[in-house]
Design a protein around this motif. Structure first.
Motif, PDB file in Angstrom:
ATOM      1  N   CYS A  28       0.832  -1.214   0.000  1.00 48.96           N
ATOM      2  CA  CYS A  28       0.000   0.000   0.000  1.00 48.96           C
ATOM      3  C   CYS A  28       0.861   1.256   0.000  1.00 48.96           C
ATOM      4  O   CYS A  28       0.606   2.193  -0.776  1.00 48.96           O
ATOM      5  CB  CYS A  28      -0.942   0.005   1.198  1.00 48.96           C
ATOM      6  SG  CYS A  28      -2.228  -1.248   1.124  1.00 48.96           S
ATOM      7  N   TYR A  87       0.906   4.270  -2.952  1.00 52.59           N
ATOM      8  CA  TYR A  87       0.768   5.712  -2.726  1.00 52.59           C
ATOM      9  C   TYR A  87       1.997   6.479  -3.199  1.00 52.59           C
ATOM     10  O   TYR A  87       1.879   7.516  -3.861  1.00 52.59           O
ATOM     11  CB  TYR A  87       0.507   6.008  -1.247  1.00 52.59           C
ATOM     12  CG  TYR A  87      -0.865   5.590  -0.784  1.00 52.59           C
ATOM     13  CD1 TYR A  87      -2.012   6.150  -1.339  1.00 52.59           C
ATOM     14  CD2 TYR A  87      -1.025   4.640   0.221  1.00 52.59           C
ATOM     15  CE1 TYR A  87      -3.281   5.764  -0.912  1.00 52.59           C
ATOM     16  CE2 TYR A  87      -2.285   4.254   0.655  1.00 52.59           C
ATOM     17  CZ  TYR A  87      -3.412   4.828   0.084  1.00 52.59           C
ATOM     18  OH  TYR A  87      -4.661   4.439   0.504  1.00 52.59           O
ATOM     19  N   ASP A  97       2.266   9.576  -5.725  1.00 48.79           N
ATOM     20  CA  ASP A  97       2.532  10.898  -5.156  1.00 48.79           C
ATOM     21  C   ASP A  97       3.983  11.353  -5.245  1.00 48.79           C
ATOM     22  O   ASP A  97       4.256  12.532  -5.417  1.00 48.79           O
ATOM     23  CB  ASP A  97       2.109  10.924  -3.683  1.00 48.79           C
ATOM     24  CG  ASP A  97       0.608  10.763  -3.501  1.00 48.79           C
ATOM     25  OD1 ASP A  97      -0.157  11.076  -4.434  1.00 48.79           O
ATOM     26  OD2 ASP A  97       0.202  10.307  -2.411  1.00 48.79           O
ATOM     27  N   LYS A 141      -8.390   0.554  -0.636  1.00 49.75           N
ATOM     28  CA  LYS A 141      -8.294   2.020  -0.614  1.00 49.75           C
ATOM     29  C   LYS A 141      -7.113   2.504  -1.462  1.00 49.75           C
ATOM     30  O   LYS A 141      -7.225   3.482  -2.208  1.00 49.75           O
ATOM     31  CB  LYS A 141      -8.157   2.493   0.830  1.00 49.75           C
ATOM     32  CG  LYS A 141      -8.178   3.986   0.991  1.00 49.75           C
ATOM     33  CD  LYS A 141      -8.122   4.365   2.463  1.00 49.75           C
ATOM     34  CE  LYS A 141      -8.061   5.875   2.618  1.00 49.75           C
ATOM     35  NZ  LYS A 141      -7.903   6.283   4.012  1.00 49.75           N
ATOM     36  N   ALA A 142      -5.967   1.832  -1.354  1.00 49.63           N
ATOM     37  CA  ALA A 142      -4.779   2.225  -2.124  1.00 49.63           C
ATOM     38  C   ALA A 142      -5.023   2.064  -3.622  1.00 49.63           C
ATOM     39  O   ALA A 142      -4.663   2.940  -4.420  1.00 49.63           O
ATOM     40  CB  ALA A 142      -3.565   1.409  -1.686  1.00 49.63           C
ATOM     41  N   TYR A 158      -7.231   4.763  -4.794  1.00 52.38           N
ATOM     42  CA  TYR A 158      -6.476   6.003  -4.941  1.00 52.38           C
ATOM     43  C   TYR A 158      -5.772   6.041  -6.303  1.00 52.38           C
ATOM     44  O   TYR A 158      -5.734   7.084  -6.960  1.00 52.38           O
ATOM     45  CB  TYR A 158      -5.464   6.127  -3.800  1.00 52.38           C
ATOM     46  CG  TYR A 158      -4.708   7.421  -3.785  1.00 52.38           C
ATOM     47  CD1 TYR A 158      -5.331   8.604  -3.402  1.00 52.38           C
ATOM     48  CD2 TYR A 158      -3.367   7.473  -4.144  1.00 52.38           C
ATOM     49  CE1 TYR A 158      -4.640   9.807  -3.384  1.00 52.38           C
ATOM     50  CE2 TYR A 158      -2.663   8.660  -4.125  1.00 52.38           C
ATOM     51  CZ  TYR A 158      -3.308   9.826  -3.747  1.00 52.38           C
ATOM     52  OH  TYR A 158      -2.615  11.016  -3.735  1.00 52.38           O
ATOM     53  N   GLU A 189      -8.409   6.873  -8.873  1.00 54.02           N
ATOM     54  CA  GLU A 189      -8.766   8.297  -8.794  1.00 54.02           C
ATOM     55  C   GLU A 189      -7.726   9.175  -9.473  1.00 54.02           C
ATOM     56  O   GLU A 189      -8.039  10.256  -9.966  1.00 54.02           O
ATOM     57  CB  GLU A 189      -8.882   8.727  -7.328  1.00 54.02           C
ATOM     58  CG  GLU A 189     -10.063   8.142  -6.598  1.00 54.02           C
ATOM     59  CD  GLU A 189      -9.970   8.370  -5.091  1.00 54.02           C
ATOM     60  OE1 GLU A 189      -9.113   9.169  -4.631  1.00 54.02           O
ATOM     61  OE2 GLU A 189     -10.753   7.730  -4.367  1.00 54.02           O
ATOM     62  N   ASN A 190      -6.483   8.725  -9.490  1.00 50.01           N
ATOM     63  CA  ASN A 190      -5.388   9.495 -10.076  1.00 50.01           C
ATOM     64  C   ASN A 190      -5.018   9.016 -11.478  1.00 50.01           C
ATOM     65  O   ASN A 190      -3.941   9.337 -11.974  1.00 50.01           O
ATOM     66  CB  ASN A 190      -4.174   9.434  -9.147  1.00 50.01           C
ATOM     67  CG  ASN A 190      -4.367  10.307  -7.934  1.00 50.01           C
ATOM     68  OD1 ASN A 190      -4.145  11.507  -8.004  1.00 50.01           O
ATOM     69  ND2 ASN A 190      -4.826   9.725  -6.837  1.00 50.01           N
TER      70      ASN A 190
END
Length: 190
Positions: free
Chosen positions: A112, A116, A120, A142-143, A146, A149-150
């Motif tokens: 995870c 991220y 990022d 969740k990761a 993310y 979403e990106n």
């Protein structure tokens, strides 16, 4: 050989010329990269992170990550060719082996964190995870969410048990890959 077939299938299923025609950053969450002279183009291997040892040591002490990277970007000696040769690799180590032979696995938390950071910190457009877990995990979900979403594409191994598909490959937004035999039938373990 089984792992090689799975990785090779990953390349053919996912990394097409259209996907890799332009130079992209690919985060490879695996065992790291060992740059052998004349094999990998070291200019294509960017600085990454070791999440198990909490360092910048991305040296592959197992060999799996190096094989995955070779399949993604090809080799200088031409033994493995790839349409992704213009891409850059960001090694993100979640699994390693010490000189003593002890194996260290950072588990879901390391995977995870690597997801991220691939987004990022390293600005990766694609994330390859040559691993998975048998049970759904909210942190992993969740990761991966993310990443979606990106607008980051995630590719993950479907598993080697011949049973249910592993996570994160089981998530709708992840491209799950497995292996096949010489006749293109799924292998028993995939």
């Amino acid at each position: 050989m089984k792992k090689f077939i799975i990785i090779l299938s990953l390349i053919f299923v996912f990394f097409t010329e259209a996907a890799c025609a332009a130079s992209v950053k690919i985060g490879v969450i695996d065992t790291g990269v060992k740059e052998k002279e004349g094999i990998l183009n070291s200019k294509k291997i960017l600085n990454g992170k070791n999440y198990v040892l909490e360092s910048n040591n991305i040296e592959d002490n197992i060999g799996h990550g190096t094989r995955v990277v070779s399949l993604i970007i090809g080799t200088i000696d031409g033994e493995i060719t790839s349409p992704c040769k213009e891409s850059f690799i960001v090694p993100l180590v979640y699994y390693t082996k010490l000189a003593s032979g002890a194996v260290l696995n950072g588990g879901i938390e390391s995977i995870c964190n690597a997801i991220y950071d691939a987004i990022d910190i390293y600005d990766c457009q694609i994330i390859n995870i040559s691993s998975g877990v048998t049970a759904d995990d909210e942190r992993l979900k969740k990761a991966v969410g993310y990443a979606e979403e990106n607008d980051v594409l995630v590719v993950s191994a479907s598993g080697n048990s011949g049973e249910a598909v592993y996570y994160p490959a089981s998530y709708e937004t992840v491209i799950g890959v497995g292996s096949h035999d010489n006749e293109y039938h799924p292998t028993e373990f995939s």
